[in-house]
Scaffold this active site. Structure first.
Site, PDB file in Angstrom:
ATOM      1  N   CYS A  79       0.780  -1.243   0.000  1.00 41.05           N
ATOM      2  CA  CYS A  79       0.000   0.000   0.000  1.00 41.05           C
ATOM      3  C   CYS A  79       0.811   1.292   0.000  1.00 41.05           C
ATOM      4  CB  CYS A  79      -0.941   0.008   1.205  1.00 41.05           C
ATOM      5  SG  CYS A  79      -2.084  -1.387   1.259  1.00 41.05           S
ATOM      6  N   HIS A 133      -1.531   6.428   2.236  1.00 43.64           N
ATOM      7  CA  HIS A 133      -1.575   5.484   3.349  1.00 43.64           C
ATOM      8  C   HIS A 133      -1.406   6.284   4.630  1.00 43.64           C
ATOM      9  CE1 HIS A 133      -0.610   2.151   6.026  1.00 43.64           C
ATOM     10  NE2 HIS A 133      -1.109   1.364   5.107  1.00 43.64           N
TER      11      HIS A 133
END
Length: 554
Positions: A79, A133
């Site tokens: 991510c 993120h």
């Protein structure tokens, strides 16, 4: 609060629920709004990508008005590194983020981001859900105020994602991987992606009356684990219709360094109860089917959210003045090669859906009484709509920054020089707008083009990479911290093959030693589309190594 040319009243209104400003809407500036939708862990299991099982009518409807790229790849299949890469337009070796624990502006260079560039060019920029993120990698505030005009929104129920909210057969609550739920029983009586959609719709209603262009980024969690979604979506996927992966075994010639031992899956209560051996022990077939079933169900739940969001774009009358981009940060293995999760260089981990709806360019007129995106119920619609245009060209997410800038009519940021740590605004991914209407013939190299990164080369290539702490799978193989990285796998994907070399890496100076190759992989896509038969050791591939090395040293 940083307003940067925005009225204070508008900023306060955007932050307040139920607020609508009475501002004259006429005379919206030239140029389009941007709705940027990014999904977590979504591989291209969608009807518009030819999947016959998954029900995704709303995303398919978007594809029917879009240019769809069939061969789009993330730069790292995890991510934070992937998101920082495509939001800055820089590759992981330039952001120097391979884990979750550094902020690129401090750690590598004070690079401009895509939303920051739009903000500096007069756009109201807004982030809803998981775009950057969260945490250290975006400075704990999703890179606000650099990238966003107002503080990013995160669902209040996001904090419960990994709690014990999955009811087992014994009636007790667990932190399971497979987690269909009764939404009314969830903390707050809702789920994060539902809240994300509601907030994004609210912001669209506020922006409806504004003269100002906007860049609205909406990030959805599902189908990221845990596979927690409204239980009614299970009805769409009877277990007897669910098959195993076509290659649920670990390939015989797969280098051990290339294998991802799916540690985050193993830590879930329902998987722990299976007592599967580490690292190669397979999950029971019936449980594999349950994971695949729940992944598909989560995708249909996601489709419902995307449908609600796009329907709202119609409702506020902005579908004809807003481009929509839909993609994911990376893919996800569903049992292929005996693997689950992402954390690898295989196509199943790096390949993502990517589509662009651009009014007047990819789509002409509205339909159904002026509506372009009427909501389609996944339980009653499975239209099998085909994309407006499809491209088989190999493209990369790192190209998103320059591509969106060009589509919006902004000056495309320059290509980064060989060393760009000191350069605030440049990109390492060339715009792919020239592929929107091009034929699938190979494009000849432009005469006199001196910048190989910007030219239309004969053979488009996508580069991905993944770090490992050791040559063999261990507890931190999937997500090694920077200090523990010893090997880097650099992977090159063309339309014909995937070529990967695993080389020695020094985390202290971020250097890779290409004279110290630990292992290699070569898969010929035409005869081995699932990438199961590694022919690296019995094929001459010096020209591929030279090509990979030449690009990385560019």
């Amino acid at each position: 609060m940083a307003t940067t040319g925005l009225g204070l009243g508008l900023c306060l209104c955007l932050l307040a629920a139920g607020c609508v400003l009475a501002v004259e809407a006429a005379g919206r500036p030239d140029g389009m709004n941007v709705l940027f939708i990014v999904v977590d862990d979504l591989r291209p299991v969608l009807g518009c990508y030819g999947d016959k099982l998954v029900k995704s009518p709303n995303i398919d409807q978007l594809a029917s008005q879009s240019v769809v790229f069939n061969n789009a790849y993330a730069q790292q299949a995890v991510c934070a590194p992937s998101r920082v890469s495509f939001l800055t337009g820089r590759r992981p070796d330039t952001t120097r983020l391979y884990d979750f624990y550094s902020y690129w502006r401090v750690h590598a260079g004070n690079y401009s981001t895509m939303p920051q560039y739009f903000k500096e060019n007069g756009y109201m920029t807004m982030s809803v859900g998981k775009v950057f993120h969260p945490g250290v990698s975006s400075n704990y505030h999703d890179d606000y105020p650099y990238s966003w005009s107002i503080p990013p929104f995160h669902p209040s129920t996001e904090k419960y994602e990994n709690d014990k909210t999955c009811r087992g057969k014994d009636g007790r609550l667990y932190a399971n991987l497979v987690c269909p739920v009764n939404v009314t029983e969830m903390p707050g009586g809702t789920l994060p992606d539902i809240q994300t959609t509601e907030e994004a719709i609210r912001l669209l209603k506020v922006m409806k009356t504004q003269k100002q262009k906007f860049f609205l980024a909406v990030g959805y969690h599902k189908p990221h684990i845990p596979l927690r979604y409204p239980q009614e979506f299970l009805k769409l996927y009877p277990l007897e219709n669910i098959t195993l992966a076509p290659d649920p075994w670990v390939p015989k010639k797969l280098p051990s360094v290339a294998y991802n031992p799916w540690m985050d899956i193993r830590q879930r209560d329902d998987v722990q109860a299976l007592n599967v051996s580490f690292p190669y022990g397979p999950l029971p077939d019936d449980f594999q089917r349950q994971i695949r079933q729940s992944y598909y169900a989560a995708v249909s739940y996601l489709d419902m959210q995307v449908g609600r969001l796009l329907n709202a774009l119609d409702d506020v009358g902005l579908s004809s003045s807003t481009m929509v981009v839909f993609t994911a940060d990376h893919g996800w293995s569903l049992g292929e090669h005996g693997e689950w999760a992402k954390y690898s260089n295989f196509d199943v981990a790096t390949r993502v859906p990517l589509m662009f709806y651009v009014p007047g360019m990819t789509s002409a007129a509205a339909s159904q009484q002026g509506r372009i995106f009427p909501y389609l119920d996944p339980f009653s619609h499975n239209l099998g709509l085909v994309p407006q245009g499809q491209s088989k060209k190999v493209v990369e997410l790192v190209s998103l920054f320059s591509t969106l800038a060009e589509l919006a009519g902004l000056q495309v940021p320059p290509a980064c020089p060989k060393t760009s740590f000191h350069v605030a605004l440049c990109t390492e991914g060339a715009s792919i707008v020239h592929y929107f209407n091009s034929s699938e013939e190979k494009v000849e190299t432009e005469d006199g083009c001196e910048d190989n990164n910007r030219c239309h080369t004969e053979e488009p290539v996508a580069f991905s990479q993944y770090p490992r702490p050791s040559d063999t799978p261990q507890w931190n193989s999937d997500r090694p911290e920077l200090k523990d990285i010893r090997i880097m796998g650099y992977s090159m994907r063309t339309i014909d093959y995937r070529y990967t070399v695993w080389v020695q890496f020094n985390p202290n100076n971020f250097s890779a030693d290409f004279e110290d190759v630990h292992a290699g992989e070569l898969y010929v896509v035409e005869i081995d589309p699932n990438q199961d038969y590694n022919i690296y050791n019995n094929t001459l591939h010096g020209h591929l190594f030279k090509k990979l090395l030449g690009f990385l040293k560019h």
